[in-house]
Design an enzyme around this catalytic site. Sequence first.
Site, short mmCIF file in Angstrom:
data_model
loop_
_atom_site.label_atom_id
_atom_site.label_comp_id
_atom_site.label_asym_id
_atom_site.label_seq_id
_atom_site.Cartn_x
_atom_site.Cartn_y
_atom_site.Cartn_z
N HIS A 216 61.37 129.57 -37.28
CA HIS A 216 61.85 130.81 -36.70
C HIS A 216 62.72 130.45 -35.49
CE1 HIS A 216 58.72 132.73 -39.06
NE2 HIS A 216 59.08 133.92 -38.63
N GLU B 70 65.90 134.69 -33.24
CA GLU B 70 65.49 136.04 -33.63
C GLU B 70 65.61 137.02 -32.48
OE1 GLU B 70 61.76 138.26 -35.93
OE2 GLU B 70 61.51 136.22 -35.20
#
Length: 343
Positions: free
Chosen positions: A200, A203
């Site tokens: 991730h 974001e």
Amino acid sequence: MLRPETIAQMPKVELHCHLDGSLSLSCIKTLAKNAKINLNLTDEEILEKAQAPENTRNLLEYLARFDFVLPLLQSYTNLELAAYDVARQAALDNIRYIEIRFAPEQHLLQNLTLEEAVEAVVAGLSRAEENFDIIANALVCGLRQSTLEKLEKLPPIFDHINDSHLVGFDLAGDELNYPQQKFSGLLAQVNARNVHITLHAGECPHCEQNIVDSVNMGATRIGHGIMSKNLPEYQETLISEKIVLEMAPSSNFQTKSVTRIEDYPFKQLYDMGVHVTLNTDNRTVSNTTLQKEYEKISTWYPDFGIEDFEQINHYAIDGAFIDIVEKEALHFKFTDEYKKISD
């Protein structure tokens, strides 16, 4: 703009789906019964707790929805059932290949080991493959806000579990306060085991550097990667290295990665040649399906046609954590099926 009936015909690949954020209502109720937890809630009240509002304030508020279901996912039986449920939903969504990620450290309250938690999820995915036209694999996910001592227990899982359904490693959570650089040592341990990595990154606003650091630390895929739009000098690297971005429109707006459609970089990046893909992220938390995500893209970009959706699926197959033979088989299958689709 493509009709929903046309989109429904499309075989799909999903690379970014969280187990605990994607449980169906019926599954949640069964898990509670198995765990002897009396929810004492109507279906509407359950969904209110499990789904994030359309207008969440930020990523952390969105992530708070996971707290509701985690007490239900503390046994082998319930983890196996949950994995089966998510793969079942995906198959009904015409997804032919999916990777489902979860953080095993969150499922140890009833004395499961990390390995047992992973084995339960793998068993559920394997059972789903027997019943549906889908290939379903698992990713071990670490949480940035955990201690390094806990996180360093995750790489050895890949030494102890030799199962083809366990295919990669991820880091998720609060990337603003826990930037990627903090985990260079951990990721070196994962790389040393030749484990595929997706992270991730990018974001949240002002998290661009995490994208660059992720690639430098061995990630071949980036979870979300929205802020790559602010890295014009790095976009060519993403293209040349064939880094896959796992984008999820509904989630990306809910977590306030972006707030206006004109600021969403999916089409811009696609047109440049960046390997973007579409994903649900969390089916339940975002109240979505991959069908709905495709419909959004078709509505936002009316000229995004069948051949474009086919292309992003080939990008996803290229990025999938499977061997070249499996990839070639999927590429062939998708090419053949997309030829048969007409609007």
